[in-house]
Design an enzyme around this catalytic site. Sequence first.
Site, PDB file in Angstrom:
ATOM      1  N   ASN A   6       0.860  -1.187   0.000  1.00  0.00           N
ATOM      2  CA  ASN A   6       0.000   0.000   0.000  1.00  0.00           C
ATOM      3  C   ASN A   6       0.899   1.241   0.000  1.00  0.00           C
ATOM      4  OD1 ASN A   6      -1.804   2.033   0.394  1.00  0.00           O
ATOM      5  ND2 ASN A   6      -2.507   1.360   2.414  1.00  0.00           N
ATOM      6  N   TRP A   7       1.001   1.858  -1.146  1.00  0.00           N
ATOM      7  CA  TRP A   7       1.899   3.018  -1.269  1.00  0.00           C
ATOM      8  C   TRP A   7       1.301   4.298  -0.697  1.00  0.00           C
ATOM      9  CZ3 TRP A   7       5.118   3.275  -6.476  1.00  0.00           C
ATOM     10  CH2 TRP A   7       6.099   2.282  -6.424  1.00  0.00           C
ATOM     11  N   LYS A   8       0.030   4.257  -0.325  1.00  0.00           N
ATOM     12  CA  LYS A   8      -0.644   5.455   0.208  1.00  0.00           C
ATOM     13  C   LYS A   8      -0.390   6.645  -0.730  1.00  0.00           C
ATOM     14  CE  LYS A   8      -0.341   3.390   4.707  1.00  0.00           C
ATOM     15  NZ  LYS A   8      -0.349   3.505   6.132  1.00  0.00           N
ATOM     16  N   HIS A  95      -9.966   1.500   4.584  1.00  0.00           N
ATOM     17  CA  HIS A  95      -8.702   1.738   5.286  1.00  0.00           C
ATOM     18  C   HIS A  95      -8.945   2.749   6.401  1.00  0.00           C
ATOM     19  CE1 HIS A  95      -4.593   2.744   6.232  1.00  0.00           C
ATOM     20  NE2 HIS A  95      -4.218   1.656   5.591  1.00  0.00           N
ATOM     21  N   GLU A  97      -7.299   5.122   7.459  1.00  0.00           N
ATOM     22  CA  GLU A  97      -7.002   6.521   7.110  1.00  0.00           C
ATOM     23  C   GLU A  97      -8.194   7.171   6.406  1.00  0.00           C
ATOM     24  OE1 GLU A  97      -3.285   5.650   5.187  1.00  0.00           O
ATOM     25  OE2 GLU A  97      -2.398   5.267   7.143  1.00  0.00           O
ATOM     26  N   GLU A 164      -5.921  -4.319  10.466  1.00  0.00           N
ATOM     27  CA  GLU A 164      -4.876  -3.331  10.702  1.00  0.00           C
ATOM     28  C   GLU A 164      -5.213  -2.502  11.942  1.00  0.00           C
ATOM     29  OE1 GLU A 164      -2.754  -2.464   6.704  1.00  0.00           O
ATOM     30  OE2 GLU A 164      -4.488  -1.145   6.800  1.00  0.00           O
ATOM     31  N   GLY A 170       2.229   2.618  11.085  1.00  0.00           N
ATOM     32  CA  GLY A 170       3.265   3.653  11.079  1.00  0.00           C
ATOM     33  C   GLY A 170       3.926   3.928  12.415  1.00  0.00           C
ATOM     34  N   SER A 201       2.944  -1.656  10.498  1.00  0.00           N
ATOM     35  CA  SER A 201       4.377  -1.673  10.814  1.00  0.00           C
ATOM     36  C   SER A 201       5.088  -2.985  10.463  1.00  0.00           C
ATOM     37  CB  SER A 201       4.617  -1.341  12.288  1.00  0.00           C
ATOM     38  OG  SER A 201       4.238  -0.009  12.545  1.00  0.00           O
ATOM     39  N   GLY A 222       2.748  -0.977   4.387  1.00  0.00           N
ATOM     40  CA  GLY A 222       2.760   0.439   4.003  1.00  0.00           C
ATOM     41  C   GLY A 222       4.188   0.901   3.742  1.00  0.00           C
ATOM     42  N   GLY A 223       4.749   1.608   4.713  1.00  0.00           N
ATOM     43  CA  GLY A 223       6.077   2.212   4.577  1.00  0.00           C
ATOM     44  C   GLY A 223       7.125   1.306   3.928  1.00  0.00           C
TER      45      GLY A 223
HETATM   46  P1  13P Z   1       2.683   0.768   7.726  1.00  0.00           P
HETATM   47  O1  13P Z   1       3.244  -0.530   7.215  1.00  0.00           O
HETATM   48  O2  13P Z   1       3.437   1.956   7.185  1.00  0.00           O
HETATM   49  O3  13P Z   1       2.547   0.762   9.216  1.00  0.00           O
HETATM   50  O4  13P Z   1       1.215   0.928   7.124  1.00  0.00           O
HETATM   51  C1  13P Z   1       0.306  -0.100   7.267  1.00  0.00           C
HETATM   52  C2  13P Z   1      -0.877   0.172   6.439  1.00  0.00           C
HETATM   53  O5  13P Z   1      -1.648   1.093   6.705  1.00  0.00           O
HETATM   54  C3  13P Z   1      -1.083  -0.653   5.240  1.00  0.00           C
HETATM   55  O6  13P Z   1      -2.320  -0.464   4.695  1.00  0.00           O
END
Ligand code: 13P
Length: 240
Positions: A6-8, A95, A97, A164, A170, A201, A222-223
């Site tokens: 997930n590149w956000k 998600h 977010e 999640e 994060g 994470s 994510g990251g």
């Molecule tokens: P991180 O891996 O950056 O914590 O993000 C997780 C996430 O929100 C994946 O959708």
Amino acid sequence: MYFIANWKMFGSLNSLKSLDKVIKFFKNFKKNTSSKIIYCPPSTLINPMFKKLKKTPIQVGAQNCHENQNYGAFTGSINTIMIKNAGAKYVIIGHSENRQNGETDKLINTKIKSALKSGLKVIFCIGETLKEKKKNKTNRLLNKQITRGLNKIKSKKNIIIAYEPIWSIGSGLIPKSKELFETIKFIKKKAKNLKVLYGGSVNPKNINELNLINNIDGYMIGGASQDAKKFIDIIKKTYI
Ligand code: 13P
């Protein structure tokens, strides 16, 4: 196992170069696993990424969609038909977010229905806040998110769940193994054995610990997914 990147709201046309390493790695690796890699870039990169990955087993997904399946006057939005048309096979829905930006369970439910109707596979996200966890409300909350999110959806074969916990996204924190095992077990029971991924994470340092939990069907990353080396490391360590 699923590995979802997930590149956000990160990435440019230039960042597509970083996929070369992943394509090369996966070509040699894929034959002895049933793993699936899915990249979910921002909407601007769905089609360029699809073109780049076309001849590979790696698939593309969107990060969200509008709830209306039809076209319409919704400035700034894209519907599930457009997402499919751009080459994506998956879409992330619910998600945290976006939930934090006002997405309700009801809206998420409508989005899921639209995605399924358009022939997309859905990555349905659920998870609790730290406050809910501390008050021991995790299962109650997950139960509500699952029941309402999947309300009146008969065939769930194209849905996978991503658990999640919001406090782990994060933050570098992951749930305790026993706790995570129990939560995933609870979700699977509620959601009639859909596949359940863990996200929050996930990185090359904690992946071995996560891999010891034997009921996780994959990871939503994510990251660490923006760094091809870290992403490959996570996949390698899951199998070696
Ligand atoms: P991180 O891996 O950056 O914590 O993000 C997780 C996430 O929100 C994946 O959708």
